[in-house]
Scaffold this motif. Structure first.
Motif, PDB file in Angstrom:
ATOM      1  N   UNK A 181      13.660  -7.784  -1.690  1.00 56.69           N
ATOM      2  CA  UNK A 181      13.580  -6.396  -1.237  1.00 56.69           C
ATOM      3  C   UNK A 181      13.486  -6.395   0.284  1.00 56.69           C
ATOM      4  N   UNK A 182      14.405  -5.701   0.946  1.00 55.29           N
ATOM      5  CA  UNK A 182      14.441  -5.666   2.408  1.00 55.29           C
ATOM      6  C   UNK A 182      13.758  -4.407   2.926  1.00 55.29           C
ATOM      7  N   UNK A 183      12.900  -4.600   3.933  1.00 57.18           N
ATOM      8  CA  UNK A 183      12.194  -3.482   4.544  1.00 57.18           C
ATOM      9  C   UNK A 183      10.779  -3.871   4.904  1.00 57.18           C
ATOM     10  N   UNK A 184      10.041  -2.999   5.584  1.00 55.39           N
ATOM     11  CA  UNK A 184       8.644  -3.291   5.909  1.00 55.39           C
ATOM     12  C   UNK A 184       7.858  -3.604   4.645  1.00 55.39           C
ATOM     13  N   UNK A 185       7.090  -4.701   4.662  1.00 60.92           N
ATOM     14  CA  UNK A 185       6.423  -5.180   3.449  1.00 60.92           C
ATOM     15  C   UNK A 185       5.480  -4.141   2.870  1.00 60.92           C
ATOM     16  N   UNK A 186       4.710  -3.473   3.730  1.00 59.08           N
ATOM     17  CA  UNK A 186       3.746  -2.483   3.230  1.00 59.08           C
ATOM     18  C   UNK A 186       4.461  -1.366   2.474  1.00 59.08           C
ATOM     19  N   UNK A 187       5.615  -0.933   3.005  1.00 59.35           N
ATOM     20  CA  UNK A 187       6.363   0.132   2.339  1.00 59.35           C
ATOM     21  C   UNK A 187       6.935  -0.362   1.016  1.00 59.35           C
ATOM     22  N   UNK A 188       7.401  -1.600   0.994  1.00 55.71           N
ATOM     23  CA  UNK A 188       7.929  -2.156  -0.255  1.00 55.71           C
ATOM     24  C   UNK A 188       6.832  -2.271  -1.305  1.00 55.71           C
ATOM     25  N   UNK A 189       5.624  -2.632  -0.883  1.00 52.95           N
ATOM     26  CA  UNK A 189       4.506  -2.742  -1.831  1.00 52.95           C
ATOM     27  C   UNK A 189       4.116  -1.377  -2.374  1.00 52.95           C
ATOM     28  N   UNK A 190       4.152  -0.360  -1.526  1.00 54.78           N
ATOM     29  CA  UNK A 190       3.879   1.002  -1.995  1.00 54.78           C
ATOM     30  C   UNK A 190       4.923   1.426  -3.022  1.00 54.78           C
ATOM     31  N   UNK A 191       6.168   1.039  -2.769  1.00 53.23           N
ATOM     32  CA  UNK A 191       7.246   1.371  -3.704  1.00 53.23           C
ATOM     33  C   UNK A 191       7.029   0.684  -5.042  1.00 53.23           C
ATOM     34  N   UNK A 192       6.628  -0.589  -5.011  1.00 51.42           N
ATOM     35  CA  UNK A 192       6.367  -1.312  -6.248  1.00 51.42           C
ATOM     36  C   UNK A 192       5.241  -0.653  -7.034  1.00 51.42           C
ATOM     37  N   UNK A 193       4.210  -0.218  -6.335  1.00 47.28           N
ATOM     38  CA  UNK A 193       3.092   0.454  -7.026  1.00 47.28           C
ATOM     39  C   UNK A 193       3.535   1.779  -7.640  1.00 47.28           C
ATOM     40  N   UNK A 194       4.357   2.528  -6.927  1.00 48.39           N
ATOM     41  CA  UNK A 194       4.793   3.830  -7.437  1.00 48.39           C
ATOM     42  C   UNK A 194       5.706   3.693  -8.642  1.00 48.39           C
ATOM     43  N   UNK A 195       6.427   2.560  -8.707  1.00 47.31           N
ATOM     44  CA  UNK A 195       7.326   2.332  -9.837  1.00 47.31           C
ATOM     45  C   UNK A 195       6.579   1.922 -11.105  1.00 47.31           C
ATOM     46  N   UNK A 196       5.286   1.608 -10.945  1.00 44.74           N
ATOM     47  CA  UNK A 196       4.462   1.192 -12.086  1.00 44.74           C
ATOM     48  C   UNK A 196       5.125   0.050 -12.858  1.00 44.74           C
ATOM     49  N   UNK A 197       5.599  -0.940 -12.088  1.00 42.04           N
ATOM     50  CA  UNK A 197       6.242  -2.102 -12.695  1.00 42.04           C
ATOM     51  C   UNK A 197       5.202  -3.026 -13.305  1.00 42.04           C
ATOM     52  N   UNK A 198       5.685  -4.034 -14.015  1.00 40.94           N
ATOM     53  CA  UNK A 198       4.792  -5.051 -14.567  1.00 40.94           C
ATOM     54  C   UNK A 198       4.061  -5.753 -13.426  1.00 40.94           C
ATOM     55  N   UNK A 199       2.781  -6.009 -13.612  1.00 46.55           N
ATOM     56  CA  UNK A 199       1.971  -6.607 -12.551  1.00 46.55           C
ATOM     57  C   UNK A 199       2.351  -8.065 -12.316  1.00 46.55           C
ATOM     58  N   UNK A 200       1.873  -8.594 -11.178  1.00 47.93           N
ATOM     59  CA  UNK A 200       2.205  -9.965 -10.789  1.00 47.93           C
ATOM     60  C   UNK A 200       1.035 -10.902 -11.085  1.00 47.93           C
ATOM     61  N   UNK A 201       1.378 -12.127 -11.464  1.00 50.07           N
ATOM     62  CA  UNK A 201       0.363 -13.151 -11.727  1.00 50.07           C
ATOM     63  C   UNK A 201      -0.084 -13.837 -10.438  1.00 50.07           C
ATOM     64  N   UNK A 202       0.794 -13.845  -9.449  1.00 51.16           N
ATOM     65  CA  UNK A 202       0.510 -14.529  -8.187  1.00 51.16           C
ATOM     66  C   UNK A 202       1.156 -13.750  -7.053  1.00 51.16           C
ATOM     67  N   UNK A 203       0.383 -13.527  -5.992  1.00 50.96           N
ATOM     68  CA  UNK A 203       0.903 -12.898  -4.769  1.00 50.96           C
ATOM     69  C   UNK A 203       0.694 -13.874  -3.622  1.00 50.96           C
ATOM     70  N   UNK A 204       1.762 -14.155  -2.886  1.00 57.48           N
ATOM     71  CA  UNK A 204       1.705 -15.078  -1.755  1.00 57.48           C
ATOM     72  C   UNK A 204       1.965 -14.296  -0.474  1.00 57.48           C
ATOM     73  N   UNK A 205       0.989 -14.283   0.432  1.00 56.30           N
ATOM     74  CA  UNK A 205       1.095 -13.540   1.686  1.00 56.30           C
ATOM     75  C   UNK A 205       1.344 -14.507   2.835  1.00 56.30           C
ATOM     76  N   UNK A 206       2.484 -14.342   3.494  1.00 57.71           N
ATOM     77  CA  UNK A 206       2.837 -15.179   4.647  1.00 57.71           C
ATOM     78  C   UNK A 206       3.783 -14.392   5.532  1.00 57.71           C
TER      79      UNK A 206
END
Length: 558
Positions: A181-206
Motif C-alpha cells: 500500500x503506497x502512501x503515508x503510513x499513518x493514513x494507510x493504517x487508518x484506512x485498514x482500521x476503517x475497512x475492518x479487515x482481519x487483524x494482524x498477528x505481527x506488526x513490524x515498525x521500521x
C-alpha cells in the motif's frame, strides 16, 4: 528514574561497580566494559592499548560472527539484497523519481530479514503488517514464513519502491502473498482500521522515527489479542541512554521519547533486545481477571485455541501406519501430543513415526495385532514406557471384506468382528484400566457412517454390524466411566478417499455413484478428519462423551 534519562557517568559507574563486584562478565558487552574499565586504570600506554584492542576485538567481531552463525537467505532474497545495495538511489532522487533521498544503508540487511522471518515462525503469524518497506528485503523474508493463504501487507511511502520490489516479489513466488500500500503510513493504517479487515498477528515498525508513537497506537488496534509488535532501531546507536549524544539529534530524541512512551503504557509488556540497532518486542497484556467470569478469562485461563492444544499429552493410535490413522497421528502431533503409532506392519508404523520426528514431534512405533489380547496390553505398556503415559487413545484399526450376506463365510464374519468390535473393546479395556489408575483420559473409537445408513451399492453387512456395535459400546463405556474422568466418544467418517479405494478394482468403479449420494459431491479426504480428532481429544470437548461425531459430507441426509 526512567532508564532513558540515566546520566552517562552514572551508567558507566554502575558498569564498573558490577565488574568489580562480580569479576565474571557474561555477555560480549560486559567483556567490552571489562576491558575498557581496566584500560582506564592501566599503568602504561602499552597495557592500555592492549586492553583497548581486546575491547575492539570483541566489538568488531560480533556482527560478523552473528552473520556467520545465521542461516543464509534463499537465492531470490539474496538477489534482492544485492540489487538493493548496488541500486542508484541518489540518482533516482535527482531524477525526481523519489520524494526523499534514500540510501542503500536504509535497507534491512540479511540478518534483520532472518530475524523477522524467525519471529514470524515463532509467533506462527499468518497475517503480517510491515510499516516501512523500502527495498522489501524484510518483506520477502517474512513472506517466506507465511503459510498458504497468509498475507504480508507492506506500507510504503514511495511508489518507486513498490515498482522496484514488484518483479523480485513475483519472481520469488510471493506476488499474491505480499500486498504493498503506497502512501503515508499513518493514513494507510487508518484506512485498514476503517475497512475492518482481519487483524494482524505481527506488526513490524521500521519507518520514520518521528511517527513511531502514532504507528504504535494504530498497531494496537490492528493486532490480534495475542499479536506482537516488533519495533526496529530502538537503541539508535546507543544515543537514547547517553544524554550528551542526544543533543541536536532529532531522530535519537524521537526514539528516546518513543521508548519511554511504550514503557509507561500499562496495556503492554515489552523487551528491548540489543540486536543490531535495537529491536523492541511488544505484546498486549491480558485483561485483569478480577471480578470476571470464565467466559471473559477463558476456561482455566485458556483462550479457545489454547484449549485445543494437546501439549504435554501422550497419544496412542491403532492402525496408524497409513490412511486415516496416519492423518490422525500427524494432527495430534502437530497439536502438541507425543504420539505412539501402532500397526500390525512395524515398517509402516516406523515410517509414520519417522515422519513425525522430522517435524520435531516425539513419537514411537509399536507393532501390535488388536485381535490379540496379549498384544494390546503390551501396546499400552510400551506406550506408557516410551511416552511417559497415556492420555489419549484412538482405536482406529479395522477391516472390511465387502461381501454379500449370502456369500459371507463365517471365518470372514469372525475375523471382522474380532478386529472391529472385539479388538476395539479389548483396546478400550486396557486403555481404560490404565487411565482409571492415572487420573483419567480420552478414548476415541473409529466407527463409520455405515452406523447411520446402509451404504450402497457395495455389500458389507458384517462391516456395518461390527461398526454399529462400536457406537453402542462407546455409549455404554461413556456412561460407565464418566465418574472415572474418562471420556469415550467415536468418530464416524463417510467414504474416505484412501489407497483402499484408489487401488481397488472393485471399489473404484463405484466412486461415481457414491458422489451422486453425497450433497457435497466429493469423497472425504483424510485431512478433513484431522481437526475433528484434535477437537475430540482436547479440553475443548470436555463436556462431550458418548457422542458419535459424523463427518460424511451430508450423505446420511439423502
Amino acid at each position: 528514574m526512567v532508564a532513558g534519562k540515566n546520566d552517562f557517568e552514572t551508567t558507566n559507574a554502575v558498569a564498573s561497580d558490577k565488574h568489580n563486584a562480580t569479576n565474571y562478565p557474561d555477555t560480549p558487552m560486559e567483556m567490552i566494559v571489562k576491558y575498557l574499565v581496566e584500560a582506564k586504570s592501566a599503568e602504561g600506554l602499552d597495557e592500555t592499548k592492549a586492553l583497548v584492542q581486546k575491547a575492539l576485538d570483541v566489538a568488531g567481531g560480533l556482527d560478523q560472527y552473528i552473520d556467520t552463525m545465521t542461516t543464509p537467505p534463499p537465492q531470490a532474497c539474496a538477489e534482492l539484497l544485492e540489487e538493493s545495495q548496488r541500486h542508484d538511489w541518489i540518482g533516482a532522487y535527482e531524477a525526481n523519481k523519489t520524494m526523499y533521498k534514500l540510501k542503500k544503508e536504509m535497507s534491512a540487511g540479511m540478518l534483520e530479514g532472518r530475524f523477522m522471518k524467525m519471529l514470524c515462525h515463532m509467533t506462527r503469524a499468518k497475517r503480517v503488517l510491515e510499516i516501512g518497506m523500502f527495498t522489501g528485503t524484510s518483506t520477502m523474508a517474512m513472506a517466506e514464513a507465511i503459510p498458504p493463504g497468509g498475507k504480508v501487507v507492506a506500507l510504503e511511502l514511495e511508489q518507486y519502491c513498490k515498482d522496484f520490489t514488484a518483479p523480485h516479489f513475483k519472481k520469488a513466488g510471493y506476488g499474491d502473498t505480499i500486498e504493498v500500500m503506497v502512501g503515508p503510513a499513518a493514513e494507510s493504517m487508518k484506512k485498514l482500521k476503517s475497512q475492518k479487515i482481519e487483524l494482524f498477528d505481527l506488526v513490524f515498525i521500521d519507518a520514520d522515527k518521528g511517527g513511531y508513537k502514532e504507528y504504535y497506537t494504530h498497531a494496537l488496534d490492528l493486532i490480534t489479542p495475542d499479536g506482537i509488535i516488533a519495533v526496529d532501531n530502538t537503541l539508535m546507536k546507543g544515543r537514547p541512554y547517553i544524554p550528551y549524544e542526544l543533543k541536536d539529534c532529532e531522530l535519537s530524541i524521537a526514539i528516546q521519547d518513543f521508548n519511554e512512551f511504550i514503557m509507561a503504557d500499562p496495556r503492554v509488556e515489552l523487551i528491548t533486545l540489543p540486536f543490531r540497532d535495537g529491536v523492541t518486542i511488544i505484546r498486549k497484556k491480558r485483561p485483569s481477571p478480577v471480578g470476571q467470569d470464565c467466559i471473559f478469562t477463558g476456561m482455566n485461563d485458556l483462550r479457545i485455541l489454547e484449549r485445543m492444544s494437546l501439549q504435554g499429552k501422550a497419544a496412542l493410535i491403532t492402525g496408524g501406519g497409513q490412511g486415516i490413522g496416519r492423518a490422525f497421528a500427524h494432527a495430534l502431533g502437530e497439536a502438541g501430543a507425543r504420539v505412539a503409532i501402532v500397526d500390525m506392519n512395524k515398517e509402516k508404523a516406523q515410517e509414520v513415526a519417522d515422519e513425525l520426528k522430522s517435524k520435531g514431534i516425539l513419537s514411537t512405533a509399536i507393532q501390535a495385532n488388536v485381535a490379540e489380547e496379549k498384544d494390546i496390553q503390551e501396546m499400552v505398556d510400551t506406550c506408557v514406557k516410551e511416552l511417559g503415559g497415556l492420555d489419549i487413545a484412538i482405536n482406529n484399526a479395522g477391516i472390511n471384506k465387502n461381501s454379500a450376506a449370502e456369500d459371507t463365510l463365517m471365518s470372514e464374519y469372525d475375523m471382522t468382528f474380532s478386529v472391529n468390535t472385539r479388538g476395539v473393546f479389548m483396546c478400550c479395556q486396557a486403555e481404560g484400566r490404565y487411565m482409571m489408575k492415572n487420573g483419567g483420559g480420552t478414548i476415541i473409537n473409529t466407527a463409520s457412517m455405515a452406523t447411520l445408513l446402509v451404504p450402497h451399492p457395495q455389500k458389507q453387512l458384517v462391516y456395518n454390524c461390527s461398526k454399529a456395535a462400536v457406537v453402542k459400546m462407546t455409549q455404554t463405556l461413556a456412561c460407565e466411566w464418566a465418574d472415572r474422568n474418562i471420556r469415550v466418544n467415536c468418530i464416524s467418517p463417510g467414504i474416505v478417499n484412501t489407497a483402499l479405494i484408489q487401488e481397488s478394482k472393485d471399489l473404484q468403479p463405484l466412486v461415481g455413484e457414491w458422489l451422486e449420494q453425497i450433497p457435497m459431491h466429493r469423497l472425504a479426504e483424510v485431512s478433513d478428519l484431522q481437526s475433528a480428532i484434535v477437537f475430540m481429544a482436547s479440553d475443548s470437548s470436555g463436556y462431550m462423551t458418548g457422542h458419535n461425531l459424523v463427518l460424511e459430507g451430508g450423505q446420511s441426509l439423502w
